[in-house]
Design a protein around this motif. Structure first.
Motif, mmCIF file in Angstrom:
data_model
loop_
_atom_site.group_PDB
_atom_site.id
_atom_site.type_symbol
_atom_site.label_atom_id
_atom_site.label_comp_id
_atom_site.label_asym_id
_atom_site.label_seq_id
_atom_site.Cartn_x
_atom_site.Cartn_y
_atom_site.Cartn_z
ATOM 1 N N TYR A 57 0.847 -1.190 0.000
ATOM 2 C CA TYR A 57 0.000 0.000 0.000
ATOM 3 C C TYR A 57 0.886 1.245 0.000
ATOM 4 O O TYR A 57 1.819 1.379 0.791
ATOM 5 N N GLY A 58 0.576 2.168 -0.897
ATOM 6 C CA GLY A 58 1.346 3.402 -1.021
ATOM 7 C C GLY A 58 2.448 3.292 -2.041
ATOM 8 O O GLY A 58 2.948 4.298 -2.541
ATOM 9 N N THR A 59 2.849 2.051 -2.308
ATOM 10 C CA THR A 59 3.887 1.835 -3.308
ATOM 11 C C THR A 59 3.254 1.465 -4.651
ATOM 12 O O THR A 59 3.586 2.041 -5.689
ATOM 13 N N ALA A 60 2.340 0.519 -4.594
ATOM 14 C CA ALA A 60 1.615 0.112 -5.803
ATOM 15 C C ALA A 60 0.368 0.975 -5.941
ATOM 16 O O ALA A 60 -0.099 1.588 -4.973
ATOM 17 N N PRO A 61 -0.193 1.056 -7.120
ATOM 18 C CA PRO A 61 -1.410 1.875 -7.316
ATOM 19 C C PRO A 61 -2.565 1.382 -6.431
ATOM 20 O O PRO A 61 -2.662 0.195 -6.080
ATOM 21 N N ASP A 62 -3.472 2.310 -6.093
ATOM 22 C CA ASP A 62 -4.600 1.955 -5.229
ATOM 23 C C ASP A 62 -5.509 0.910 -5.871
ATOM 24 O O ASP A 62 -6.118 0.096 -5.166
ATOM 25 N N TRP A 63 -5.616 0.951 -7.188
ATOM 26 C CA TRP A 63 -6.520 -0.041 -7.795
ATOM 27 C C TRP A 63 -6.025 -1.474 -7.570
ATOM 28 O O TRP A 63 -6.794 -2.428 -7.558
ATOM 29 N N MET A 64 -4.684 -1.556 -7.341
ATOM 30 C CA MET A 64 -4.131 -2.873 -7.089
ATOM 31 C C MET A 64 -4.193 -3.240 -5.610
ATOM 32 O O MET A 64 -4.458 -4.399 -5.252
ATOM 33 N N THR A 65 -3.907 -2.281 -4.729
ATOM 34 C CA THR A 65 -3.835 -2.589 -3.301
ATOM 35 C C THR A 65 -5.167 -2.415 -2.587
ATOM 36 O O THR A 65 -5.340 -2.926 -1.474
ATOM 37 N N VAL A 66 -6.100 -1.691 -3.202
ATOM 38 C CA VAL A 66 -7.392 -1.466 -2.532
ATOM 39 C C VAL A 66 -8.524 -2.076 -3.336
ATOM 40 O O VAL A 66 -9.217 -3.001 -2.879
ATOM 41 N N HIS A 67 -8.709 -1.541 -4.530
ATOM 42 C CA HIS A 67 -9.888 -1.959 -5.300
ATOM 43 C C HIS A 67 -9.838 -3.431 -5.704
ATOM 44 O O HIS A 67 -10.833 -4.160 -5.583
ATOM 45 N N ALA A 68 -8.679 -3.827 -6.218
ATOM 46 C CA ALA A 68 -8.560 -5.230 -6.638
ATOM 47 C C ALA A 68 -8.742 -6.173 -5.450
ATOM 48 O O ALA A 68 -9.384 -7.242 -5.556
ATOM 49 N N VAL A 69 -8.195 -5.776 -4.273
ATOM 50 C CA VAL A 69 -8.329 -6.621 -3.066
ATOM 51 C C VAL A 69 -9.780 -6.698 -2.628
ATOM 52 O O VAL A 69 -10.266 -7.757 -2.197
#
Length: 650
Positions: free
Chosen positions: A54-66
C-alpha cells in the motif's frame, strides 16, 4: 517408459472418476468442509500482500482489486458454508466437482496475475513478499484441494508453472535459484498429491468394501433369521415363527377384534413313517402342508410345529359354525389318500380350535386350549374338529387338580391293585388275572384310572405310578399259586423307555417270580409314540420269559401290521366290538375273523367287556374261549380263587 507412465498417471489423476460414486461422494463431502477455509486463506494472504504494498503500488491494485477479490472469496466461502449438497445424488456431485475444477482455474489465474503485477512495485523486500505470497498461498490451497486432484493439480500447474517461468526468466540469480527449487518442489507436490489421492481413494474403497461386507452380513443375518423361522422340510413357518406371530397378534389385537388358533395332528403318521421309511414320512408331511395351504390360502399363518403337528392362526374368525366348517374342510383334505413313491397310504387328521378373546387372552393360554381341544378330538372324536368350549375349561381344571393331587399324594399308600379274572369258558377255570390300578386320593376320593393315568402320562408322572403298582403286584403274587398268570398294563411311555423295562425284569428276578406268569399289556398308542423303541422293549421282555398282549385290539389304525411284525402272545379284542354282538351281524363277523386269525397264529384271543349271557353265548358259537367282563366278575382287591371259578357257570 517411466516418464510416459508418470504423465499417463498424471492425466488419469486430472479426471473426475464418474465410475466410482462413493469416491465422488467422499470428495464432495471433504471439499464442502475445506473450500471455505481455502477462500479465507486466499483473502488473508491477499490482504497481507496489499498491506505491504500500500502506497507503493497503485490503489486499484492494493485497494480496489483486493476488495473485488475479497468479495469473491467471502461470497464463495459463505455459499459453500450454507450449501447442503445432496451427496447421495451422483449427478449433483459430478456437477459440483466440475464447478470446483473451473473455479480453481479462474481463482488461480486471478490471484496469480494480481500478484505478478504487484512484483513490479516496491523494494526487494516487497518483491520477496510477492514470491512468498505465491508459494505459501499455493501450498495452502493445495492442502485444501488435495482430496480432489483435478483441481489441486490445475492450481499447481497454473500458479507454480507461472511462478517458475516468471522468476526463472527474471535474470536474477536468486530468483532463478528459487524458480528451480520451486520446480523441484512442484514435482514433489504433484507426487504427494497423487500419493495422498491414492491413499484417500484406497481408504474409500476399503470403506466401501467394509460396508459391502457389512451389508452382506446384514443380508445373511436377515436370511438366517428368515431361515430360522422356516421349517426346512415343508417350507412352512416353524414353531418359533408361529409363537412370535401369535404373540404379536395378541398384542396388536383391539378389544373388539377376534381371531382363532388351531392345532392339527395327523392320526396314523407314525406307522407310515415306520413301515414306508422316513423319506415317505417326509413326503407325507410335505403333501399335507400343501393341502392345508391350498385350503387356507397364502394369507393365513400355517406352521409346522414339529413332527406331524401343524398350527394355524386365523384372523377374523369368531363364528363357531364357520370354524367347525373350516375344520371339517381341513380334516377332509387330509383324510384323502396320499400317494408316496407309488404307494397309496391313508391317514386322518384331528383338529382343535381356541378363539381370542373368548377362551384366552394370552399366547400360551390360546395355544394350551387349542392343544387341549386337539387332545379331546383325538380321544373322543378322532378325525374331526373340536372347538374349545366352557366344559373343556372344567376338564382342564379337573386335570390340573388331579395333577396337583398326584404330586402331593403318598402314592405308595393311596394306590392299590384290584384284580379281574379272565375265564377259560371251555375248562371252566380262571385262565389269568388282570391287575387294574385304583387310586383312593386323600384329597379327591376315588379317582378312575381312565382319568388319572392320562394326566400322569401327560405330566411325566406315569413312570412312578408304574413302579409303585408293579411292586405291589410282586408282593401279591408271592402269596398266589405259582401257576396263576397275571397281566399288568404298561403305558405308552413305559414301553418306550429301556430303563423301565429293565427295571421290571430286575423286580421280577428280585422277588423270584417266574417271568412266564406275567403278561404285559400294551396299547397301539405305544407304537405310535416310537415304534422302534417299543419293539426293542417288547423283545427284551419276551427274551426274559414274559408274555406280551396287545390291548384294545381293533380300534387302532394299523393293529394288523403290529400283529404281523411283533410276536404278541395275546390279543385282547376291544369291548366296542363285543357290546353289539347279540344284534349286529357285522360285529359277529369281525369278532369271528379275529378269533380265527388268533387260532391260525397260535396266540390267545381274549374278549373284553362281557356283560350278559347273550354276549357270552354268541362268543361261544363263534369259537371264543377266553372271556373277561362284569358278567363273570368285577375287579376286587382281595382275590378268592375258589369263588372266581363259580362265575363261569352264570
Amino acid at each position: 517408459m517411466a516418464a510416459g507412465s508418470f504423465w499417463q498417471g498424471f492425466a488419469d489423476t486430472l479426471k473426475i472418476r464418474t465410475d466410482k460414486p462413493e469416491l465422488l461422494r467422499a470428495q464432495v463431502g471433504a471439499l464442502s468442509r475445506q473450500i471455505p477455509v481455502l477462500y479465507m486463506l486466499l483473502l488473508a494472504n491477499a490482504v497481507a500482500l496489499a498491506y505491504t504494498h500500500y502506497g507503493t503500488a497503485p490503489d486499484w491494485m492494493t485497494v480496489h482489486a483486493v476488495i473485488v477479490l475479497g468479495v469473491i472469496c467471502i461470497f464463495r466461502a459463505v455459499a459453500w458454508n450454507r450449501a447442503r449438497v445432496d451427496i447421495d445424488d451422483v449427478d449433483v456431485c459430478i456437477k459440483h466437482l466440475k464447478r470446483i475444477r473451473v473455479l480453481a482455474v479462474v481463482i488461480s489465474v486471478l490471484f496469480t496475475l494480481w500478484a505478478i503485477t504487484m512484483f513490479d512495485y516496491g523494494d526487494a523486500y516487497q518483491r520477496g513478499h510477492v514470491a512468498y505470497f505465491i508459494s505459501i498461498t499455493v501450498v495452502g490451497c493445495i492442502f485444501c484441494l488435495v482430496n480432489f486432484p483435478p483441481a489441486a493439480l490445475l492450481v499447481v500447474a497454473i500458479v507454480l508453472g507461472t511462478f517458475v517461468f516468471f522468476f526463472g526468466t527474471s535474470g536474477n540469480e536468486v530468483y532463478v535459484a528459487i524458480a528451480v527449487n520451486m520446480a523441484l518442489v512442484s514435482v514433489m507436490i504433484i507426487q504427494i498429491i497423487r500419493s495422498f489421492y491414492a491413499n484417500f481413494s484406497g481408504l474409500i474403497q476399503t470403506q466401501n468394501d467394509l460396508e459391502a461386507q457389512h451389508q452382506t452380513m446384514i443380508e445373511l443375518s436377515r436370511q438366517n433369521e428368515a431361515l430360522a423361522l422356516i421349517d426346512p422340510l415343508t417350507g412352512l413357518s416353524n414353531r418359533r415363527a408361529f409363537f412370535s406371530v401369535l404373540e404379536d397378534t395378541v398384542n396388536a389385537t383391539a378389544e373388539n377384534e377376534t381371531f382363532a388358533v388351531a392345532m392339527i395332528d395327523l392320526d396314523g403318521f407314525k406307522p407310515v413313517n415306520d413301515v414306508h421309511g422316513h423319506p415317505s414320512g417326509d413326503e407325507l408331511l410335505q403333501q399335507a402342508g400343501r393341502r392345508l395351504r391350498k385350503v387356507l390360502g397364502q394369507e393365513t399363518l400355517l406352521a409346522r410345529l414339529g413332527g406331524d403337528e401343524f398350527g394355524l392362526l386365523l384372523k377374523g374368525y369368531d363364528d363357531a359354525l364357520e370354524l367347525i366348517a373350516l375344520g371339517k374342510e381341513l380334516c377332509d383334505a387330509l383324510n384323502r389318500p396320499f400317494v408316496l413313491n407309488g404307494v397309496t397310504v391313508q391317514v386322518s387328521a384331528s383338529l382343535g380350535f381356541a378363539t381370542y378373546p373368548t377362551v384366552a387372552r394370552s399366547p400360551n393360554g390360546l395355544f394350551e386350549r387349542a392343544d387341549f381341544a386337539l387332545y379331546h378330538a383325538k380321544k373322543n372324536a378322532r378325525g374331526e374338529a373340536v372347538l374349545f368350549a366352557a366344559h373343556h375349561e372344567t376338564l382342564i381344571r379337573h386335570d390340573s387338580q388331579i395333577e396337583q393331587a398326584l404330586r402331593k399324594a403318598d402314592l405308595s399308600t393311596e394306590l392299590s391293585l384290584h384284580y379281574q379274572p379272565v375265564f377259560d369258558i371251555r375248562s371252566g377255570q380262571v385262565s389269568s388275572l388282570e391287575a387294574l390300578a385304583r387310586w383312593e386320593s386323600a384329597q379327591m376320593g376315588a379317582v378312575s384310572p381312565g382319568t388319572f393315568f392320562p394326566v400322569a402320562e401327560k405330566t411325566g408322572q406315569v413312570g412312578f405310578l408304574t413302579r409303585v403298582l408293579f411292586e405291589k403286584l410282586m408282593v401279591d403274587m408271592q402269596d398266589w399259586p405259582e401257576n396263576l398268570p397275571v397281566s399288568f398294563n404298561l403305558s405308552a411311555r413305559d414301553i418306550v423307555l429301556s430303563d423301565t423295562v429293565e427295571w421290571l425284569i430286575d423286580e421280577i428276578q428280585k422277588h423270584r417270580i417266574d417271568p412266564g406268569r406275567l403278561t404285559f399289556e400294551v396299547t397301539e398308542t405305544a407304537f405310535l409314540r416310537d415304534f422302534e423303541a417299543a419293539r426293542t422293549s417288547i423283545r427284551y421282555l419276551r427274551d426274559h420269559g414274559a408274555r406280551i398282549a396287545l390291548d384294545d385290539f381293533g380300534i387302532g389304525y394299523s393293529s394288523l401290521r403290529y400283529v404281523h411284525e411283533l410276536e404278541f402272545d395275546v390279543l385282547k379284542v376291544d369291548r366296542s366290538f363285543v357290546a353289539p354282538l347279540s344284534h349286529n351281524e357285522r360285529s359277529r363277523r369281525i369278532v369271528k375273523t379275529v378269533i380265527d386269525m388268533c387260532q391260525n397264529l397260535g396266540i390267545d384271543c381274549v374278549l373284553e367287556g362281557i356283560e350278559n349271557d347273550s354276549q357270552r353265548d354268541v362268543i361261544i358259537t363263534l369259537g371264543g374261549r377266553l372271556m373277561q367282563g362284569y358278567f363273570f366278575a368285577r375287579p376286587v382287591r382281595e382275590v378268592k380263587l375258589d369263588a372266581l371259578a363259580e362265575g363261569v357257570g352264570k
